[in-house]
Design a protein around this motif. Structure first.
Motif, short mmCIF file in Angstrom:
data_model
loop_
_atom_site.label_atom_id
_atom_site.label_comp_id
_atom_site.label_asym_id
_atom_site.label_seq_id
_atom_site.Cartn_x
_atom_site.Cartn_y
_atom_site.Cartn_z
N VAL B 121 -89.40 153.99 47.47
CA VAL B 121 -90.16 153.94 48.72
C VAL B 121 -91.61 154.36 48.48
O VAL B 121 -92.54 153.76 49.03
CB VAL B 121 -89.49 154.83 49.78
CG1 VAL B 121 -90.32 154.87 51.04
CG2 VAL B 121 -88.10 154.33 50.07
N LEU B 124 -93.47 151.49 47.16
CA LEU B 124 -93.75 150.51 48.21
C LEU B 124 -94.96 150.93 49.04
O LEU B 124 -95.81 150.12 49.39
CB LEU B 124 -92.52 150.33 49.11
CG LEU B 124 -91.35 149.57 48.49
CD1 LEU B 124 -90.14 149.62 49.40
CD2 LEU B 124 -91.75 148.12 48.25
N THR B 489 -95.22 145.37 52.06
CA THR B 489 -94.48 146.33 51.24
C THR B 489 -94.29 147.63 52.02
O THR B 489 -93.21 148.22 52.01
CB THR B 489 -95.22 146.62 49.93
OG1 THR B 489 -96.60 146.88 50.24
CG2 THR B 489 -95.15 145.47 48.97
N SER B 490 -95.37 148.06 52.71
CA SER B 490 -95.22 149.28 53.52
C SER B 490 -94.19 149.07 54.61
O SER B 490 -93.42 149.97 54.94
CB SER B 490 -96.55 149.65 54.15
OG SER B 490 -97.55 149.68 53.20
N GLY B 493 -90.85 149.53 53.08
CA GLY B 493 -90.61 150.95 52.83
C GLY B 493 -90.28 151.69 54.11
O GLY B 493 -89.31 152.46 54.19
#
Lengths: 660, 528
Positions: B121, B124, B489-490, B493
């Motif tokens: 995470v 990410l 990507t965030s 995550g």
């Protein structure tokens, strides 16, 4: 089958979730059809369970599924379990059956409403909660459903919340029900402290084995009676139900006539082993019931709002159910609950059809001769009327007769009051039918005439003002003299036809002729036990004849006044009736006067003492925090000193603890 | 170095003899490599990564490092799955390797899995963060991998020396990660502070270790266990001193009061994804080490160290919650809240039972999700140039970014222990473990401080959702500054941690079951 009971509440719940997400996109009428299908599916599942149970012997006529452990805290543990026995399956059958019909009807009734899908979201959630209430195998699960239906009822009464009156009607229902919920909760606590379980099977077993006796049993019974009186709108907590008519008519039919309001009675029947031990509590229940029935019936006589008449009639009929429970005549209570669900839902839906046909006018004094324009609505409504008036062979006659016979065996005064109520019932329902479907087309008459008549009686004016806030639609009435009523679409009339058929024939569920025709009694025997009525056959016939005569007198009297125009309606529609015996006003006065002073004192205490302590603690925390914050300088050496000091403290402890 | 130390261990028949009696040749211990797959993936990933970075051309796709890290972390997670079965079944069971220096059991695997999740995470979140701040490059991810390697060594170490090596690998990586933001003075300052104070704490830890060796004649936890169970100590001063100093060292690493002073400064100054990583993975590893050493290794001496933990727990709970209330910087608030959370986890440690260990592990699992998510959202909301400093900078956040604000609110509610979130079950677990042991006082303190911290979480939520006038009556303003860019990507995550938080709260059964199975098992090195 036992493992699949959860499907029954799961289907409407899935419908609810689906509509929450996609409801607005589906819109009108897609969302309605999804909701109807969900409830219909649930109905089919209940039928499957019913068929299975029918095949079992009386002793094993029960399905019990433990879905999961819900709460486990020390000695207190509650499972999430579902119990399908004859009682709960009977309830489920008419909740989902009548519920599906009313969903169907609502597709037509709510057509064009801006919050169409939201309405069905609430309806599906309501059905889910109602099924949890009925199927839950313990008091807490029932309470979950109990609060769930309460919340849905609140949402739906104030569905058109733009009108403040609707919003406040919702609040009134909610607050009044809280009083009842208090009884439910304390009752649950008492059950738990007495037997250490709140599971129905354990309660039943404990009551039979003598672990709930005497004062405890009476206390439990009375506490649950308070709870039931709130939900089932009994004296003194009935005031919310008439106001609840502010909600859309399908809601009135589903929640405030057929299903939710009967859950109080269901609860008491469910707890019948406890009631069996609760000597005089039963008399209290019966008296509350019979007095409520009579008072509500007198009020209904003077109402002019078509839905208000039905609302007070519902309160009155629920009083009959209480009377039946109080006289330990549980089969009759369930029997009348079922038939009442049919004919009262029918009449509510019929009144909704009339309201739509009459451009959202609800004042019966402006109706008349509607049978010409709305034949299906009129025909089905008349069946409902004959059923509630107790005319044989309609279903209401059989079920009401059984309650009255039970009351006769218990207490002659109760019987007499019940009979008087029956007469009044026949009278006010006939008045409604005559004013609405017969006579002259009064909306065509000049407005002043009606107005003049109204202003002739000072009472009527204020009642009308009061009734106005219960106006079904926020858009109010657009009734003009040249209005031509039209019959409603098939989605609305089909449920009417189906319900009228049921209202016509539901009596065969439990005909008193011989043991073989008492299907419901045998079916429910595993739950409520066998009950001897204590009335002989010939006596029963006499009682029935008297009851029918009373009904006919009521109808005849109404026909004389409202069809023939003999006698003055004003003499019958008395002010104290129209004002509901001033009970509501008395509450308002008390709450506004002495009550308010008390609550203000409580509020003062809360503000100064309780909040003072809380704020003091908060201020203390804040001050401590600021102080400690100073220690945090952000300098490395200070942090290092902190760590070193901590280490030294540990070492000091070590030296103290050391056993050299 | 390790082998030398091990060779000095007096063999009293407990471990397999290191030196075969017939010959004087030093026999290298056999190593069951397959059991070390998770650690090997992390280690080799980092080493090969360094080599590749040095060898390969400079112009590589920017996303490659993050992608590689995510893949390696996910691969490590996958490699844990078969091991979980192997060490759990009756036939194979937990193993001890490397002459008893390392023990692979479900406890170690559970913690390693948490660390890998944190790496995944963090990577990410870090991808877009580093690019935004102009820090992109493989270094961050390589250090993340080495840190995770050190952390996972701590989780499986059965020997104090190995444990210390793990601590150092993790710490040194963390120092550099903290100072990663080369252009921000606060980051540099935080890195330096962390380094100095961390070195100080390591020294304390090492000194405690030495005292324990002196008292028991071994650094191997199993041998220490046996030693303590077979003998009645006439003088326990040395042992107690060792325990006390080690506890102080661990107290620093987990960020418990009174060894917490570095936490707010470092969490505030570090690049925000690093703060999240420290609150989750570093804390988890430090607690894993603490549990291995104290609850298991020194389990029979629990009465000696439990009072220390008691005081640490109470102080952490009080300081963490009370001081957080008066903070105005969001990252500092979260730092103090992490101190309070450490206090809660210490409740589980303090009970010194399997139930307490299981509760602490569950707490670490849910806190990992909540901390990573909270710091991740702060990183996003800060935007380039760290606009998010004070609480008032969050004003109007909910109107501008309702989704992020909702997720943040959920994570904060979870941290305060609202039911239907992982935070509730976690708090229930550790408080239950404390009550089980009759520690009512500790439970009451925990519950009261939970209320106090709730106030702090609500302050953050209120500042996001209610635009009303500020503290000083100025005009209500919206969310100011450049727009927030949320990369996919965030989003992934954030999705993982939000779903995890809800999942742990609504259906805690699965993870609860795993954490119950994740007990430390110390077995003799069978030479498998």
């Amino acid at each position: 089958m036992e493992k699949l009971l959860w499907i029954i509440p799961a289907i409407p719940f899935a419908g609810f979730l689906f509509l929450v997400v996609f409801g607005r996109r589906l819109g009108d009428p897609g969302a309605g059809w999804i909701a109807t299908t969900a409830v219909g599916g649930s109905f089919l599942a209940v039928v499957a369970v019913f068929v299975e149970l029918m095949g079992n012997d009386a002793e094993s006529r029960m399905l019990h599924q433990s879905v999961f452990d819900w709460i486990a805290a020390g000695r207190f543990s509650v499972g999430f379990g579902l119990l399908a026995d004859p009682l709960s399956v009977t309830m489920c059958l008419f909740v989902t059956g009548v519920g599906a019909l009313i969903h169907l009807y609502a597709i037509g009734y709510m057509k064009g409403d801006p919050r169409f899908s939201k309405f069905f979201v609430y309806l599906n959630l309501f059905i889910t909660a109602m099924l949890m209430l009925v199927l839950g195998d313990n008091l807490l699960l029932t309470f979950l459903g109990w609060e769930g239906v309460g919340a849905c009822s609140y949402f739906l009464i104030s569905f058109w919340h733009e009108d403040p009156a609707n919003a406040s009607a919702g609040k009134k229902a909610f607050v009044t029900n809280r009083i009842g919920d208090w009884g439910f909760m304390i009752g649950t606590f008492l059950v738990w402290t007495t037997i250490g379980s709140i599971n129905y099977l354990d309660i039943s077993e404990a009551a039979h084995s003598g672990r709930i006796v005497g004062g405890t049993a009476v206390a439990i019974a009375l506490l649950f009676m308070v709870g039931a009186a709130g939900k089932s709108a009994q004296l003194p907590l009935f005031v919310w139900l008439p106001d609840a008519m502010a909600g859309p008519t399908p809601v009135s039919a589903l929640i405030h006539a057929a299903t939710m309001v009967t859950s109080g009675v269901y609860l008491l029947v469910r707890l019948n082993p406890v009631l069996h031990e609760a000597s005089w509590a039963n008399d209290v229940i019966a008296w509350v019931g019979v007095i409520t029935a009579l008072v509500a019936a007198t009020i209904a006589v003077s109402q002019n709002d078509i839905k208000k008449v039905l609302a007070y009639s519902t309160v009155s009929q629920l009083g009959y159910l209480f009377l039946a429970v109080g006289t330990r005549n549980y089969v009759a209570a369930i029997f009348h609950m079922v038939t009442h669900a049919f004919f009262k839902a029918l009449m509510f839906l019929g009144s909704g059809s009339v309201i739509v046909g009459m451009a959202h006018e609800q004042d019966m004094r402006k109706f008349g001769n509607l049978r010409k324009y709305m034949p299906i609505t009129a025909g089905t409504f008349i069946i409902g009327w004959l059923a509630i008036a107790g005319v044989p062979p309609f279903s209401g006659f059989w079920s009401k007769d059984e309650i009255l016979a039970g009351a006769w065996a218990e207490n002659k005064v109760m019987w007499a009051l019940g009979l008087l109520t029956a007469l009044l019932t026949a009278f006010y329902m006939s008045r409604q039918v005559f004013l609405t479907f017969f006579g002259t087309e009064k909306w065509r008459e000049p407005v002043t005439a009606v107005h003049h008549e109204a202003s002739g009686e000072g009472v009527e004016e204020s009642t009308a003002a009061e009734n106005a806030h219960s106006n079904d639609h926020d858009h109010g009435s657009h009734l003009t003299p040249d209005h031509t009523p039209r019959e409603s679409p098939w989605v609305m009339t089909l449920p009417l036809v189906v319900l009228s058929l049921l209202a016509l024939v539901a009596g065969v569920l439990n005909l008193p002729f011989s043991s073989g025709t008492k299907h419901l009694e045998h079916w429910l025997e595993p739950v409520v036990g066998s009950h001897e009525l204590g009335v002989e056959g010939s006596q029963l016939v006499v009682l029935a004849v008297v009851a029918v005569l009373c009904g006919l007198i009521g109808i005849g009297f109404a026909a004389m006044v409202y069809l023939r125009g003999k006698g003055s309606p004003a003499a019958i529609e008395r002010a104290e009736f129209a004002h509901g015996w001033y009970i509501d006003e008395a509450y308002s006065w008390f709450m506004g006067g002495p009550g308010r002073k008390f609550f203000e004192a409580v509020s003062w205490f809360d503000r100064t003492v309780i909040d003072g302590v809380v704020n003091g603690v908060a201020a203390g925390v804040s001050a401590t925090g600021s102080g400690l914050r100073l220690a945090q300088t952000g300098r490395v050496r200070n942090s290092a000193i902190g760590i070193a000091a901590g280490t030294v403290a540990v070492l000091v402890y070590v030296v103290v603890r050391m056993s050299v | 170095m390790i082998l030398q130390v091990l060779a000095q261990i007096p063999t009293d028949g407990v471990t397999a003899p290191l030196v075969e009696e017939s010959t004087s040749r030093l026999v290298t211990p056999r190593i069951p490599w397959s059991y070390l797959t998770p650690q090997l993936i992390l280690f080799l990933g980092a080493v090969i990564g360094v080599a590749l970075v040095a060898l390969l051309p400079k112009r590589l796709p920017k996303y490659l490092s993050a992608l590689a890290t995510v893949v390696l972390a996910a691969g490590t997670l996958v490699s844990i799955v078969p091991l979980w079965g192997r060490v759990g079944n009756a036939r194979e069971g937990a193993i001890s390797a490397w002459s008893g220096a390392i023990g692979v059991d479900r406890f170690g695997l559970f913690v390693t899995a948490l660390i890998c999740l944190a790496v995944l995470v963090t990577a990410l979140f870090a991808d877009s963060y580093l690019r935004r701040e102009g820090l992109d490059g493989p270094e961050f991810y390589l250090l993340l991998m080495t840190a995770a390697f050190g952390a996972s060594i701590m989780a499986i170490s059965n020997d104090l020396i190995v444990l210390f090596v793990g601590v150092e690998i993790l710490s040194i990586s963390s120092y550099v990660l903290t100072a990663m933001h080369a252009r921000r003075v606060t980051s540099q300052e935080a890195g330096l502070k962390y380094l100095v104070l961390g070195g100080f704490a390591s020294a304390v830890l090492l000194y405690g270790l030495a005292l324990i060796y002196g008292a028991t004649g071994s650094t191997n936890l199993l041998q220490i266990q046996v030693f303590l169970s077979e003998r009645v100590l006439t003088s326990d001063g040395l042992l107690l001193g060792g325990l006390g100093l080690m506890m102080a060292g661990f107290g620093f690493k987990v960020g418990a009061a009174p060894f917490h002073m570095w936490t707010p400064d470092v969490y505030q100054g570090a690049p925000t994804p690093v703060s999240g990583f420290m609150a989750s993975a570093v804390k988890t590893a430090a607690f894993a080490g603490m549990i291995r050493v104290f609850v298991v290794g020194f389990g029979s001496a629990a009465e000696l160290w439990r009072p220390i933990v008691f005081v640490m727990a109470v102080l952490s709970l009080l300081v963490g919650s009370i001081v957080s209330v008066v903070q105005s910087n969001v990252k500092r608030m979260l730092a103090y809240s992490s101190i309070a959370h450490a206090g809660f986890i210490l409740l589980g440690v303090h009970s010194a039972t399997e139930r307490g260990t299981s509760a602490a592990l569950f707490y670490l699992a849910s806190y990992t999700a909540m901390a990573l998510g909270s710091f991740g959202i702060v990183a996003l909301a800060a935007r380039r140039g760290e606009h998010l400093q004070k609480l008032s900078d969050l004003r109007g956040f909910a109107t501008a970014h309702p989704g992020l604000a909702l997720a943040f609110a959920l994570l904060l509610f979870a941290q305060s222990g609202v039911p239907l979130t992982g935070g509730f079950i976690a708090k229930l677990g550790v408080i239950g473990a404390a009550v089980d042991q009759g520690d009512w006082a500790l439970a009451v303190v925990a519950m009261i401080t939970a209320v106090i911290s709730t106030f702090m979480y609500l302050r953050i939520i209120v500042s996001m959702f209610f635009v009303g006038g500020g503290d000083h009556g100025e005009e209500p303003a919206g969310f100011e500054g450049p727009p927030v860019n949320v990369s996919w990507t965030s989003m992934v995550g954030l999705g993982i941690v939000v779903v995890a938080t809800l999942f742990l709260g609504i259906l805690p059964g699965t993870v609860k079951h795993w954490s119950n199975q994740a007990v430390v098992e110390m077995v003799r090195d069978s030479g498998r």
